[in-house]
Scaffold this active site. Structure first.
Site, PDB file in Angstrom:
ATOM      1  N   HIS A  17      -1.234  16.951  33.736  1.00  0.00           N
ATOM      2  CA  HIS A  17      -2.091  18.079  33.367  1.00  0.00           C
ATOM      3  C   HIS A  17      -2.740  17.801  32.006  1.00  0.00           C
ATOM      4  O   HIS A  17      -2.391  16.823  31.339  1.00  0.00           O
ATOM      5  CB  HIS A  17      -1.282  19.394  33.322  1.00  0.00           C
ATOM      6  CG  HIS A  17      -0.095  19.347  32.420  1.00  0.00           C
ATOM      7  ND1 HIS A  17       1.201  19.337  32.854  1.00  0.00           N
ATOM      8  CD2 HIS A  17      -0.010  19.282  31.063  1.00  0.00           C
ATOM      9  CE1 HIS A  17       2.025  19.278  31.834  1.00  0.00           C
ATOM     10  NE2 HIS A  17       1.317  19.240  30.743  1.00  0.00           N
TER      11      HIS A  17
HETATM   12  C1  T46 Z   1       3.646  17.248  28.127  1.00  0.00           C
HETATM   13  C2  T46 Z   1       5.010  16.827  28.467  1.00  0.00           C
HETATM   14  C3  T46 Z   1       5.547  15.868  27.483  1.00  0.00           C
HETATM   15  C4  T46 Z   1       8.406  26.666  29.692  1.00  0.00           C
HETATM   16  O1  T46 Z   1       8.854  27.722  30.191  1.00  0.00           O
HETATM   17  N1  T46 Z   1       8.240  26.566  28.348  1.00  0.00           N
HETATM   18  C5  T46 Z   1       7.767  25.432  27.754  1.00  0.00           C
HETATM   19  O2  T46 Z   1       7.647  25.389  26.513  1.00  0.00           O
HETATM   20  C6  T46 Z   1       7.395  24.320  28.583  1.00  0.00           C
HETATM   21  C7  T46 Z   1       6.839  23.039  27.984  1.00  0.00           C
HETATM   22  C8  T46 Z   1       7.557  24.454  29.932  1.00  0.00           C
HETATM   23  N2  T46 Z   1       8.055  25.606  30.483  1.00  0.00           N
HETATM   24  C9  T46 Z   1       8.217  25.683  31.936  1.00  0.00           C
HETATM   25  C10 T46 Z   1       6.908  25.741  32.687  1.00  0.00           C
HETATM   26  C11 T46 Z   1       7.205  25.009  33.992  1.00  0.00           C
HETATM   27  O3  T46 Z   1       7.712  25.919  34.927  1.00  0.00           O
HETATM   28  O4  T46 Z   1       8.906  24.524  32.396  1.00  0.00           O
HETATM   29  C12 T46 Z   1       8.326  24.039  33.600  1.00  0.00           C
HETATM   30  C13 T46 Z   1       7.827  22.614  33.424  1.00  0.00           C
HETATM   31  O5  T46 Z   1       6.790  22.639  32.434  1.00  0.00           O
HETATM   32  P1  T46 Z   1       5.614  21.540  32.350  1.00  0.00           P
HETATM   33  O6  T46 Z   1       4.876  21.468  33.650  1.00  0.00           O
HETATM   34  O7  T46 Z   1       4.822  21.832  31.133  1.00  0.00           O
HETATM   35  O8  T46 Z   1       6.503  20.236  32.149  1.00  0.00           O
HETATM   36  P2  T46 Z   1       6.158  18.724  31.922  1.00  0.00           P
HETATM   37  O9  T46 Z   1       7.416  18.085  31.495  1.00  0.00           O
HETATM   38  O10 T46 Z   1       5.517  18.171  33.120  1.00  0.00           O
HETATM   39  O11 T46 Z   1       5.134  18.648  30.690  1.00  0.00           O
HETATM   40  C14 T46 Z   1       5.506  18.971  29.374  1.00  0.00           C
HETATM   41  C15 T46 Z   1       4.310  19.512  28.594  1.00  0.00           C
HETATM   42  O12 T46 Z   1       3.875  20.729  29.096  1.00  0.00           O
HETATM   43  C16 T46 Z   1       3.207  18.521  28.618  1.00  0.00           C
HETATM   44  O13 T46 Z   1       2.078  18.989  27.975  1.00  0.00           O
HETATM   45  O14 T46 Z   1       2.872  16.500  27.576  1.00  0.00           O
HETATM   46  O15 T46 Z   1       5.951  17.880  28.607  1.00  0.00           O
END
Ligand code: T46
Length: 141
Positions: free
Chosen positions: A58
């Protein structure tokens, strides 16, 4: 920073100051506010990521992030709609500064890898662009 015009060249490695103990007791790295170009509003970390899994997939509209490989290693694939860049992170005193408007995928996590993320904003799902087609459209408009 304009989301549409940011390129992968604006993503940079920032070296974190390292204090090596004079008595051989290892290293200490410290991040104070002038190390990263934003005020830190959130800290989170990825761990226990299987080696065949990937994270990210993303872009963010306004979020600045600083990624630190606290332990182990992983690769970050960065895209701006035209160019792609791959950065391998494997030193706990070298982090990756990602500006808004950059697509990212994290992959190839080593065993025991921990990715610490310092972020400029609190969590907001509306800040995400989760479809690569939407991202390409946004960047090309
Ligand atoms: C990136 C990499 C390194 C939360 O509730 N709070 C938070 O602060 C975050 C980051 C996520 N979430 C929830 C939202 C989703 O349901 O955790 C789940 C996974 O989140 P996300 O799709 O953001 O996870 P990653 O690991 O694919 O990505 C994250 C960052 O968002 C992203 O920008 O660079 O970590």
């Amino acid at each position: 920073m304009k989301l549409k015009t940011t390129t992968v060249d604006t993503v940079s490695i920032i070296e974190i100051p390292k204090i090596t103990d004079k008595k051989g007791r290892g290293n200490l790295s410290v991040i104070e506010n002038d190390c990263v170009p934003f005020d830190i509003k959130r800290v989170y970390y990825l761990y226990d990521v299987p080696s065949d899994a990937y994270r990210g997939g993303h872009a963010h509209k306004a979020l600045y992030q600083f990624l630190i490989p606290l332990s182990g290693s992983f690769d970050v694939i960065l895209k701006d709609g035209e160019n792609t860049k791959k950065v391998s992170l494997n030193k706990p005193n070298k982090g990756l500064m990602i500006v808004p408007g950059i697509w990212r995928e994290l992959e190839n996590f080593s065993s025991g890898a921990v990715c610490l993320v310092l972020a400029s904003e609190v969590y907001d799902e509306n800040d995400y662009i989760r479809s690569y087609n939407d991202f390409k459209l946004f960047k090309s408009r």
